[in-house]
Structures are given as C-alpha cells and as structure tokens.
Design an enzyme around this catalytic site. Structure first.
Site, PDB file in Angstrom:
ATOM      1  CE1 TYR A 110      -3.841   2.334   1.202  1.00  0.00           C
ATOM      2  CE2 TYR A 110      -2.209   3.167   2.750  1.00  0.00           C
ATOM      3  CZ  TYR A 110      -3.435   3.277   2.121  1.00  0.00           C
ATOM      4  OH  TYR A 110      -4.257   4.337   2.415  1.00  0.00           O
ATOM      5  CE  LYS A 116      -3.605   5.031  -0.825  1.00  0.00           C
ATOM      6  NZ  LYS A 116      -4.780   5.624  -1.512  1.00  0.00           N
TER       7      LYS A 116
END
Length: 263
Positions: free
Chosen positions: A154, A158
């Site tokens: 993640y 991001k």
C-alpha cells in the site's frame, strides 16, 4: 460565511465532480462536503449497494483491479455525461500490514487497486480534460506515501500516486490541469475494523504518536480535498498535503519517552 459566500469562495456550484470509493467513510464525507458546495456529484465504487442511499447524480460500478472493466465504464461515462470538472481518486485498499504479510498475491492486488487502477481511471479523464482545456484531480494518497508506517505494498502504491501527481502537474499544466494529493494519517473509518477486532486497545496505543492526540476525521480529509479541488487553490498544483494531526511533523513519542523522560 453564508451559503452563497461559501459557494462563491470555492466556485464549485454546478461543477461536475466524480468521486471514487464513494461508499466508504471518506467517500461519504467527500460527497457531503462537495454537495454543500453546490457540486453535481457522480460516485464510483465496487458495489452499487454502498452508493444507493447517497445523493449522487450517477453511480459507476467497477473493480479497480479489472483494467478492462474500468476502461469501459469510464469511457462510457464520459461519452454519456461529459468530462467531469473534478476527479477525486479516493478508493483504496490494504490488508498486508507488514512485510511478513505480503506475498506475490497481496503485493500484486494492492498495487493493482491503489496505483494501477487509479491510473486507469485517471488517464482517460485527464485526456478529456486536456482536450477541453481545464480540469482538476485530487488523489487521496497517505502519510504512508511520505514515510513508512507499515503496509508495504500500500505504501509503495501511495508513494507512486504522489509521483504521478507531480507528472500530471508538470506535463498537463499547460492544458489547464491541476493535480494534487492529500496524505491522511490514521482516519477512523470502517477500514480500521479488521485491526480493532479483538484489539480495541490499539487506538489508545496509536494516539501518543499524534501531536494533536487524536486521529483525523473523514470530514477533515474531505475539507482539505474540497479546498484543493476549488478555485481557492487555483495556484496550487503538484503538492502532497499532509492531513495527519501532525504525525509527519516529527516523532512526538520519541520526544516524550526519550528526551522528556516520559513527561
């Protein structure tokens, strides 16, 4: 500020805003904020049922991990309803908390949803915005894209979004496109439920890391997003704005436990 003054300040009245992840906690806060500013809102999510009660002009359903489906739905949306004035890329997902939790499947799915899928939504919208000569894109990234707080796949995605923001700002600014990112810290939404099941004490352990002593609310994320999407931020592009209760400003726990001796 009156409702009229509020709308004039942000200049979003009757502007068409497309919000992904519309059915989630931040998504619903975004819808409320943009609705109050007078915008016409279309929502996108993986499941129609999560959007049914929301005040949306249109509801798009697709799985961000399915490139073909995303392309078809977004293309048909633009063809039918025109190019949105604002795109808010809010949808996201993570379950791989540490490197020990990340195998090939976890890595590929989290990159597919949080980075690749966002690109597949954004690229055709930005192309249409460029042809029109105006547009605004705000990405809900994360403090995980600025520093490392776990969730490695993640976090990589991001961080990739922040780089993509800069690419759009630099290469598409000449076509009237602005692109920015919001980087929230921990936000108390249903996405936290899997962590708190059986471990409700996690919140109390979390709070000492935040200078404001609390988590960020979905409404605070939405308000910052509204600002960047509005004409009030007309000179801002290519930025990553932390909305994180001070988390990335410095290490409060280090100060308290090491330097101040626990005071």
């Amino acid at each position: 500020m009156t409702t009229s003054g509020f709308n004039d300040f942000f200049d979003l009245k009757d502007k068409h805003v497309l919000i992904t992840g519309a059915g989630g906690g931040i998504g619903q806060a975004l819808i409320t904020a943009f609705h109050a500013a007078g915008a016409i809102i279309s929502g996108a999510d993986q499941h129609l049922v999560s959007m049914e009660p929301l005040p949306l002009a249109n509801r798009l359903v697709f799985d961000l991990a399915d490139r073909t489906e995303v392309h078809e739905v977004v293309r048909d949306f633009i063809k039918t309803y025109g190019t949105p004035d604002v795109l808010i890329n809010n949808a996201g997902f993570t379950r791989g908390e540490t490197l020990d939790d990340v195998d090939d499947e976890v890595w590929e799915r989290e990159i597919a949803i949080n980075l690749n899928g966002v690109f597949h939504v954004t690229a055709p919208v930005v192309n249409a915005m460029s042809e029109r000569g105006s547009g605004n894109v705000v990405f809900i990234s994360s403090v995980n894209g600025l520093s490392y707080f776990g969730n490695p796949a993640y976090s990589a995605a991001k961080a990739g979004l922040i780089s993509y923001v800069k690419a759009l700002a630099v290469e598409r600014g000449r076509y009237g496109i602005r692109a920015n990112a919001i980087c929230p810290g921990s936000v108390r939404t249903p996405a936290w439920d899997h962590r708190l099941q059986g471990k409700p004490e996690l919140v109390e352990k979390l709070l000492p890391h935040y200078p404001l002593g609390r988590m960020v609310t979905p409404q605070e994320v939405a308000q910052a997003t509204l600002f960047l999407a509005s004409s009030a931020a007309s000179g801002i592009t290519g930025t990553a704005l932390a909305v994180d209760a001070g988390l990335t400003a410095g290490n409060l726990r280090f100060i308290n436990e090491i330097l101040a001796g626990g005071n």
